[in-house]
Design an enzyme around this catalytic site. Structure first.
Site, PDB file in Angstrom:
ATOM      1  N   GLU A 144      21.241  32.457   7.099  1.00 18.37           N
ATOM      2  CA  GLU A 144      20.460  32.275   8.690  1.00 18.37           C
ATOM      3  C   GLU A 144      18.898  31.894   8.351  1.00 18.37           C
ATOM      4  O   GLU A 144      18.417  33.387   8.677  1.00 18.37           O
ATOM      5  CB  GLU A 144      21.014  33.652   9.508  1.00 18.37           C
ATOM      6  N   GLU A 153      11.368  27.962   8.795  1.00 14.36           N
ATOM      7  CA  GLU A 153      11.500  29.001   7.731  1.00 14.36           C
ATOM      8  C   GLU A 153      11.581  28.789   6.498  1.00 14.36           C
ATOM      9  O   GLU A 153      12.207  29.816   5.720  1.00 14.36           O
ATOM     10  CB  GLU A 153      12.124  30.170   8.375  1.00 14.36           C
TER      11      GLU A 153
END
Length: 727
Positions: A144, A153
Site C-alpha cells: 500500500e 510515494e
C-alpha cells in the site's frame, strides 16, 4: 534540549519559530498521520482481503510455501490478513519507527508474532538471504505504497527493487502449464518432480510472475474545460472602475509548477466543467512483473465530443486486486457512479487535477492526442491537435510533453487557492468598493499583504501615492510585472523590508490609508493573518493620526458541526476487519495529548461536507484601528445545539470588516441551510477542532458546546478549548 517547530508567530516583518520540546516533531508527525482514515476505509480493506485470500490460494494450489513481502505495512493489517488466509510467513516492512513499533505490538496482541517479522527499514534497504533481513525471498508481494497520483510515494522504485532483490522468480511445472492451457494431460517428458521447468528445444522454460496484491493499477484521464479549475492556474483580467488590469504576458505563457493538485473531486460539481473527450485509459502497471521506474510516456488518441477550451485534465486510478480484474478498488469520484451509489470516501487517495501548459480551442469531432509523461514519482500531461484534412499525412510520433516549470514567478508566489482568490470577481468588488469609500485625491496608501493587487487597485483609483510592503523579492518582482504589463511602471513603490520605509522611504509623507486583504503566504490557520495587526502596530509611527486602516477589524467565528466523513481521520478504530489495532489508536492519542488535542488544524472545508448543529457565532474581535494589546484577550461562552445529529467538532474562520458595512468572510460564505448545510470559501483553509469523542445532539437546545478562547499577544497565537455541556 529544545527544538524549533510549530506555527509561525505573527510579527512586524518576519515569521519566527516557536521553541518547543525536542519531542514536538515526533508527536506532530504521529498526530497528523491520519492512519485512522485508512483503517476506516472498509471498501479498501475488504478488497485487499479478497485479493490476498485469492493470491495465497493460487500459490498453495501450486504446492508452494507462501512467503509474503508486505511493503509499507503500517499497522501490520495486510500481513495479518495474509497469515489468516494461510500464508506461511510474512516479512512486514515499515520505515517509520513509531509505526513499526506499534505494528509489533499489534501483531503480538493478535497472536501472529511467530509468523510475521516487522522490519523497520525502507524497503530498498532490505536484504534477503541467510544473513539478510529476510531469510528467504517472497513469492507474494503486498503493498500500500500509493498516493493520490499513484506513484508519488515512490511505489515504482520500491517495486523495482523488490523484484530484483526480494522476490522469487515464480515458475510452474510444465505439466501444470500444459493442463492449464490445453485441458489435456501433460507430456511424458515433463519434469513432474521439479519445481522448475526442464529446458526443451521446442519450448523455453516457463517463468510465471510472482503474485502481487494489488495485481495491477490503471490510470485514467479526461480532458475538460473548466473556468473554475482554470482560475486556479491563470490570472484573469480584472475590471477596476471601468479600467482593465491585465495579467503579465509571461503568466499566460507559463506552464506553472510541477506538482499535482489533489482534491476531493466529488465536491466539484459536474456543472463546473465540460468534458471535451471520453474517459481515457492512459496506462497500467502490472505489479506481478518487474517494474521500471525509468521515465515513460503514454498516449491516448480520441475524437472531441464537443467544442470548447482545453484547459484541465481530471485523473484518477483504480486497483485490480486479482489478475482477472474481478475485485476492483476504484478512486473514481462520486459523480461517475449511478445515482443510487456513493463512491467510498477516502482522504488518503483522492483525485488529481492537472493544468495544461496553455489552454487551446477544440472543435467538435477534432482528433486529439492526450499524452501523459511520468518519471519515478510524478505525472504530467500534454495535448496535441491533429490535422482534420483528409489528405494530410499521418502525424509523427508525439514528442513527450516537457516537465512543467514556472518561468513567470507567479506560480511560485501564488498558490492555486490564491489564484482562485485573486480571480474571485465578487471578492474583488468588495475590496474595490471599500477602497472607493476611503480614498481621496491626496491619499497616501501603504499596502501590507503578500503578493496583493490592492496597491495596484489604489493606484488605478487615483490615490496620490501608493507604497507596498512585500515579503520577498520574488513577490515584489511579480507585482512589478503586473505594473509593467499595464503601463503603470512606478505607480506603486515596492519595498521588501519595513526598515526601508521607516528610514525615509516615504519621503517624509505620512500614510493616510493602511490596507491589507490580509493575506500572508506563511499563514496556516485562519488567525495567522493577524500578522497584519502586528505590522500595523510596527508601522504606527508612519501613520497620520486620522489614518484609515482597511480592514478596520477582524472577527473569529465558530460553529459546531457534524462531518459527513472527515471525522474518520481522528476517530479511533479499535477493531479493523476482525483484527485488534487499538495499539495504533493509543499511540496516536498519546501524541494528540502531547499538544495537538487542544489545537485546531487547517482543512479546506469546501471539500469536506458538514452540517451545522449549532448557530454560528463570533467569539472574538480584533480592532485593527488600535495597536496590538499587551494583555491577552479572552472569551468564554456556549453554543446551544439547535439540530439533531452527531457533533464531531468545531469549525473556525476569520471575517474581515473592511468598512462599517463591507465584510469579507474566509469561512462561511452564505447562510446556513435549513438542515444545517454549510457553504465554505474555496480560497482559504478553515480551522477544525475535533472533540475527543463525538456527541449525540437532540437539537432541543438543552445541550451546548462550550468554548474558551484566548488570544496571546506575546505569542501571536490563539489558544482554545472546546467541550460539551450536557443538560
Amino acid at each position: 534540549m529544545a527544538a524549533f517547530c510549530g506555527g509561525s508567530v505573527p510579527s512586524a516583518g518576519a515569521s519566527e519559530r516557536v521553541e518547543e520540546s525536542e519531542e514536538c516533531d515526533y508527536h506532530q508527525e504521529i498526530a497528523r498521520s491520519c492512519y485512522a482514515d485508512m483503517l476506516h476505509d472498509h471498501d479498501r480493506n475488504k478488497k485487499y482481503y479478497e485479493g490476498i485470500r485469492a493470491a495465497v490460494a493460487r500459490v498453495k494450489a501450486r504446492g508452494e510455501r507462501v512467503v509474503v513481502l508486505d511493503i509499507g505495512t503500517g499497522t501490520g493489517l495486510l500481513s495479518m490478513m495474509a497469515v489468516t488466509a494461510g500464508a506461511d510467513f510474512c516479512y512486514a516492512v515499515e520505515v517509520f519507527k513509531p509505526t513499526a513499533e506499534a505494528a509489533r505490538r499489534i501483531v503480538q496482541k493478535n497472536g501472529f508474532a511467530e509468523k510475521i517479522k516487522i522490519i523497520n527499514k525502507h524497503s530498498t534497504d532490505v536484504t534477503a538471504g541467510a544473513d539478510g533481513d529476510m531469510q528467504e525471498k517472497a513469492n507474494v508481494v503486498i503493498t500500500e505504497l500509493f498516493d493520490t497520483e499513484l506513484i508519488g510515494e515512490g511505489a515504482l522504485p520500491s517495486y523495482e527493487h523488490a523484484h530484483r532483490n526480494l522476490l522469487q522468480v515464480c515458475t510452474i511445472r510444465y505439466a501444470q502449464y500444459f493442463r492449464l492451457h490445453t485441458g489435456r494431460d501433460a507430456l511424458r517428458h515433463a519434469a513432474e518432480d521439479q519445481r522448475h521447468i526442464v529446458w526443451c528445444p521446442l519450448r523455453p522454460p516457463l517463468q510465471e510472475p510472482c503474485e502481487a496484491v494489488p495485481h495491477r493499477a490503471t490510470v485514467y484521464a479526461q480532458l475538460v474545460e473548466s473556468p473554475l479549475l482554470w482560475s486556479w492556474a491563470q490570472l484573469r483580467p480584472v475590471e477596476v472602475e471601468g479600467a482593465r488590469l491585465a495579467a503579465p504576458p509571461a503568466v499566460g505563457r507559463c506552464a506553472g509548477v510541477h506538482s499535482v493538485c489533489d482534491i476531493q473531486l466529488s465536491q466539484v460539481s459536474p456543472h463546473s466543467f465540460t468534458p471535451l473527450g471520453p474517459l481515457c485509459t492512459m496506462f497500467s502497471v502490472d505489479f506481478s512483473k518487474p517494474v521500471s521506474s525509468a521515465p515513460q510516456s503514454h498516449t491516448s488518441r480520441f475524437v472531441a465530443r464537443c467544442g470548447g477550451r482545453a484547459q484541465v485534465v481530471l485523473s484518477w486510478w483504480d486497483l485490480d486486486m486479482d489478475p482477472g480484474g474481478s475485485v476492483v478498488c476504484s478512486m473514481a469520484p462520486s459523480w461517475t457512479y449511478p445515482e443510487a451509489r456513493m463512491a467510498p470516501w477516502r482522504d488518503h487517495w483522492m483525485q488529481s487535477v492537472y493544468f495544461l501548459p496553455a489552454e487551446s480551442g477544440v472543435a467538435e469531432s477534432e482528433e486529439l492526442s492526450l499524452t501523459v509523461r511520468r518519471d519515478d514519482y510524478s505525472l504530467w500531461y500534454g495535448l496535441r491537435h491533429h490535422s482534420q484534412q483528409a489528405d494530410a499525412p499521418p502525424p509523427l510520433a508525439d514528442a513527450p510533453p516537457p516537465r512543467p516549470c514556472c518561468t513567470c514567478q507567479a506560480h511560485l508566489v501564488w498558490t492555486r487557492p490564491r489564484f482562485g482568490e485573486l480571480n474571485d470577481r465578487r471578492r474583488t468588488e468588495s475590496y474595490v468598493s471599500a477602497l472607493r469609500s476611503v480614498l481621496k485625491e491626496d491619499s497616501v496608501c501603504l499596502g501590507v499583504s503578500d503578493g496583493s493587487l490592492l496597491p495596484v487597485f489604489a493606484h488605478m483609483m487615483g490615490a496620490k501615492k501608493v507604497y507596498a510592503l512585500e515579503n520577498s523579492r520574488m513577490s515584489k518582482q511579480l507585482i512589478e510585472q503586473v505594473l509593467e504589463a499595464n503601463s503603470m511602471e512606478g505607480g506603486v513603490e515596492l519595498e521588501v523590508r519595513a526598515e526601508q520605509l521607516s528610514s525615509g522611504g516615504l519621503a517624509g509623507k505620512q500614510v493616510s490609508v493602511l490596507m491589507g486583504e490580509p493575506y500572508f503566504s506563511t499563514s496556516l490557520l485562519p488567525w495567522h493573518s493577524l500578522t497584519f495587526w502586528y505590522r500595523r502596530t510596527a508601522l504606527a509611527g508612519l501613520l497620520r493620526p486620522d489614518a484609515t486602516v482597511l480592514p478596520r477589524a477582524a472577527a473569529l467565528h465558530v460553529v459546531a458541526v457534524e462531518f459527513q466523513d472527515l471525522w474518520k481521520i481522528r476517530a479511533p478504530c479499535g477493531t479493523c476487519e476482525g483484527f485488534d489495532v487499538s495499539a495504533m489508536d493509543e499511540m496516536v492519542q498519546r501524541s494528540l495529548d502531547f499538544r495537538e488535542s487542544r489545537e485546531a488544524e487547517p482543512h479546506p472545508l469546501w471539500e469536506y461536507p458538514c452540517r451545522a448543529v449549532t448557530r454560528s457565532a463570533q467569539v472574538m474581535a480584533f480592532d485593527f484601528t488600535q495597536l496590538v494589546p499587551q494583555r491577552p484577550i479572552s472569551s468564554r461562552g456556549s453554543l446551544p445545539f439547535v439540530r439533531k445529529g452527531r457533533c464531531h467538532g468545531v469549525a473556525l474562520w476569520m471575517e474581515y470588516h473592511l468598512t462599517a458595512d463591507i465584510t469579507v468572510s474566509a469561512g462561511l460564505i452564505g447562510p446556513v441551510g435549513e438542515q444545517g448545510e454549510c457553504q465554505w470559501s474555496r480560497h482559504r483553509k478553515q480551522g477544525v477542532y475535533f472533540l475527543r469523542s463525538p456527541w449525540e445532539t437532540s437539537g432541543d437546545g438543552r445541550g451546548a458546546v462550550t468554548y474558551s478562547v484566548t488570544f496571546e499577544p506575546a505569542l501571536g497565537d490563539v489558544k482554545m478549548d472546546f467541550g460539551v455541556a450536557s443538560p
